[in-house]
Design a protein around this motif. Structure first.
Motif, PDB file in Angstrom:
ATOM      1  N   ASN A 109      -5.286  -2.974  -1.965  1.00 30.27           N
ATOM      2  CA  ASN A 109      -4.685  -1.663  -2.250  1.00 30.27           C
ATOM      3  C   ASN A 109      -5.271  -0.970  -3.487  1.00 30.27           C
ATOM      4  O   ASN A 109      -4.559  -0.281  -4.214  1.00 30.27           O
ATOM      5  CB  ASN A 109      -3.158  -1.798  -2.408  1.00 30.27           C
ATOM      6  N   GLU A 113       2.355   1.679  -3.330  1.00 29.34           N
ATOM      7  CA  GLU A 113       1.380   2.154  -4.317  1.00 29.34           C
ATOM      8  C   GLU A 113       1.147   3.654  -4.168  1.00 29.34           C
ATOM      9  O   GLU A 113       1.070   4.388  -5.160  1.00 29.34           O
ATOM     10  CB  GLU A 113       0.054   1.398  -4.148  1.00 29.34           C
ATOM     11  N   GLU A 138       0.834  -1.204   0.000  1.00 29.16           N
ATOM     12  CA  GLU A 138       0.000   0.000   0.000  1.00 29.16           C
ATOM     13  C   GLU A 138       0.872   1.259   0.000  1.00 29.16           C
ATOM     14  O   GLU A 138       0.643   2.198  -0.778  1.00 29.16           O
ATOM     15  CB  GLU A 138      -0.929   0.022   1.222  1.00 29.16           C
ATOM     16  N   VAL A 182      -5.704   3.616  -3.642  1.00 31.32           N
ATOM     17  CA  VAL A 182      -5.040   4.171  -2.454  1.00 31.32           C
ATOM     18  C   VAL A 182      -4.289   5.445  -2.822  1.00 31.32           C
ATOM     19  O   VAL A 182      -3.819   5.617  -3.936  1.00 31.32           O
ATOM     20  CB  VAL A 182      -4.065   3.158  -1.813  1.00 31.32           C
TER      21      VAL A 182
END
Lengths: 451, 224
Positions: B37, A215, A212, B40
């Motif tokens: 994800n 990203e 995450e 995000v």
């Protein structure tokens, strides 16, 4: 009749004072800095510098490279540092904004990184630091995507050497309006830094969490995972499995702004065995060199740095030594000469220069770990930056001096074979032979390094 | 409207497109397949529709965007959201809205354990039930639970307030039930309206911090 004073090794003066204090107040001690008791450390190792069987380089003259690259595994922009000595995460809140500014300026001047801490990123810190590592801590105080995208690297803090498995405390006297606002809590109350992350609960989750963060930052910057040294071998492997670019291992001598003394002195393992276990974990996984290792916890001198590198670290991280360079425990603050001696202010804390560990109080006599408007003026950022720059330069010079004497033209070429131990304990923990022998306690005779 | 297909594009390609959009005011993600994800780190006042179930951290650290998941989500939806709206039409796994700073998270179904953990602002509205330790160490903001709340609700609360329409299995350390004032009813009514949930705000109960753990020496009592 003559008074007899028979020493009691179990109930000495310190233990007696502890019991009496506990009995009187009914609370335990919270303090700053790290473990004070003696544990096997880098002092227990020495270098086998060159002589007949090795060829040394010339003192301070011949080139000895210190360039250090961290985060080569996945990040598009690994961190490139001039030296393998970085500044550990210390929060705004624990430290004043002026301290953070001084640290940033010094780190930038010597070409290394500094690290945020619990409480978020301050503009002073970002502006003064060329290379800034942004910590993602369990508390998430002040954590936000804007600052995340300003960071040069991200460090997911799982634990800290001073208190592995325990959270932190920032006592109410340090919670000014600015600190409180950054942490979204009322001013003046004690702030608990959580011991667990709020949005992931194990290494499988952490692997997704790390993606995450990648990203959100478009896979640009490295992700570090910092662990407090306890079950280092397994924890390092799990950090690698979770996708870390860099693993930071903080030994029990690592400092803190404030935590329970029982944690500081009685939890975690020393830095010395932690380095060895971390390296063994990386080697077993076949990622040594691909995943970089940063070691912290009681790194004070150039010799400590050299020994950590020889044991297999790619870089070290320093917290307490940095504070001491800024004046921590000195009788005179770095305030441009306004104060000649602040020993009286140490005395108000019940201590004196050389013995202070009262970071938790917010009454730092030299203005380093305080939010008090008058006390923080005792650290002049320019003077602090100069002192810290000098300190980091000395560490680097000592590091290269030892490396050259071992015949290395690059400090990263220092190796375990360059070291021996002065004590059986250190030999066992570091995995190097006891000096004058080929004996590594704990190794079978048939193993490499075995006797 | 732009349609991005998870069967054609990777999560990385989709997030990159969302971060570096040109003029996409509305984006639909199809075939999410429970991918982690998704969407995000957005910082853009557009709309993202996710047609199906999503994995961990969907809508994480969102700013400005309106994200709707037409399905259920795994752990930590909208974690650390700063602003905007994340809506889950189905159920949410644990840690929904963890450490949010702002914005609104709506879970129309149930949310599992630790919903609103470490909340630092913004609002979480759950149409169904929440699991244990919801609101743990929540610092600011509001959590509205239309159904029942699990054990240890609001454990170690700071300044966040929790409103519960159903039963409460147990309160956590330092959490206490307080009188529901008219101002509280107004707050709940407004949040329910924003969430699009037709509930009677008058039936909700208020849970907030007793503030006995605000100073560390409180644990000397060892009574919680």
């Amino acid at each position: 009749m003559a008074i007899r004073r028979e020493e009691n090794s179990l109930y000495g003066p310190d233990v007696l004072a502890y019991i009496q204090r506990a009995a009187e107040h009914g609370v335990y001690d919270i303090r700053g800095l790290g473990a004070k008791r003696r544990v096997p450390h880098f002092d227990d190792l020495v270098f086998l510098t060159a002589s007949m069987s090795r060829y040394p380089l010339e003192g301070y003259r011949e080139r000895c490279t210190t360039k250090t690259v961290l985060g080569t595994r996945h990040a598009k922009k690994p961190i490139e540092l001039a030296i393998p000595i970085t500044v550990a995460g210390m929060s705004f809140g624990a430290l004043s904004a002026r301290s953070k500014e001084a640290i940033g300026r010094a780190a930038t001047a010597v070409g290394t990184s500094t690290t945020t801490g619990d409480g978020g990123m301050t503009p002073e810190e970002r502006e003064s630091s060329k290379t800034l590592v942004y910590q993602c801590l369990p508390s998430r105080y002040g954590f936000n995507p804007d600052d995340l995208r300003k960071a040069d690297a991200i460090e997911v803090v799982v634990g800290q050497g001073a208190k592995p498995g325990g959270g932190g405390m920032l006592l109410g006297q340090k919670i000014t309006e600015r600190v409180a606002a950054m942490r979204t809590l009322p001013a003046g109350i004690d702030q608990r830094s959580a011991c667990r992350h709020p949005d992931w609960t194990g290494p499988d989750d952490l692997a997704i969490k790390i993606v995450e963060l990648r990203e959100i930052t478009d896979w640009q910057v490295p992700i570090y995972v910092k662990i407090g040294a306890s079950r280092v071998f397994n924890d390092v492997k799990l950090a690698v499995k979770s996708g870390a670019d860099v693993v930071v291992v903080d030994g029990m001598q690592g400092g803190t702004a404030a935590t329970q003394q029982v944690f500081i002195e009685h939890a975690g393992i020393p830095t010395l065995p932690a380095v060895r276990q971390a390296v063994e974990a990386l080697e077993e996984m076949g990622v040594y060199g691909e995943v970089q290792l940063v070691v912290s916890g009681g790194i004070r001198t150039g010799a400590d740095v050299a020994k950590a590198l020889a044991l297999g670290a790619d870089a070290v991280s320093i917290g307490q030594g940095v504070l001491m360079a800024l004046g921590c425990n000195a009788p005179r603050p770095l305030d441009g000469g306004t104060h000649e001696d602040v020993s009286a202010d140490y005395a108000k804390l019940g201590t004196e220069p050389g013995y202070c560990h009262h970071c938790q109080s917010g009454r730092c006599p030299v203005g380093v770990t305080t939010q008090d408007p008058s006390l923080e003026l005792r650290l002049e950022p320019t003077e602090g930056a100069r002192a810290l720059r000098n300190y980091l330069n000395v560490l680097t010079m000592e590091l290269t001096t030892l490396a050259r004497a071992c015949g290395k033209s690059n400090v990263h070429h220092l190796e375990r074979e360059d070291l021996v131990a002065l004590t059986v304990e250190a030999a066992a923990m570091a995995g190097v032979p006891l000096a004058g022998t080929s004996w590594i306690p704990g190794r079978r005779s048939s193993e490499p390094g075995g006797w | 409207m732009t349609v991005l297909d998870l069967e054609q594009l990777s999560v990385r390609e989709i997030n990159y497109a969302l971060h570096h959009r040109d003029s996409m005011e509305s984006v639909t993600l199809v075939n999410p397949g429970g991918a982690h994800n998704l969407a995000v780190g957005l910082d853009w006042p557009g709309e993202v529709e996710i047609r199906g179930h999503a994995g961990y951290f969907v809508g994480g650290m969102n700013k400005q965007a309106t994200i709707t998941v037409h399905g259920s989500v795994a752990s930590s939806v909208a974690e650390n959201m700063m602003s905007g709206l994340v809506r889950v039409r189905g159920n949410a796994s644990q840690c929904a809205g963890a450490s949010m700073h702002g914005g609104l998270l709506v879970v129309e179904g149930d949310a599992a354990a630790r919903c609103g953990i470490s909340l630092k602002g913004g609002d979480v509205v759950v149409g169904g039930r929440v699991g244990h330790a919801s609101g743990f160490m929540a610092q600011a903001g509001r959590i509205v639970v239309c159904g029942d709340a699990g054990a240890s609700l609001g454990d170690s609360l700071y300044e966040a307030v929790i409103y519960v329409g159903g039963g409460i299995k147990s309160l956590g350390a330092d959490a206490q039930e307080e009188e529901m004032t008219e101002a509280d009813v107004v707050v709940v009514r407004a949040l329910l309206a924003k969430a699009g949930l037709a509930e009677d705000p008058a039936r909700f109960r208020r849970v907030a911090s007793a503030r006995t753990l605000y100073h560390w020496n409180a644990d000397a009592q060892q009574e919680y």
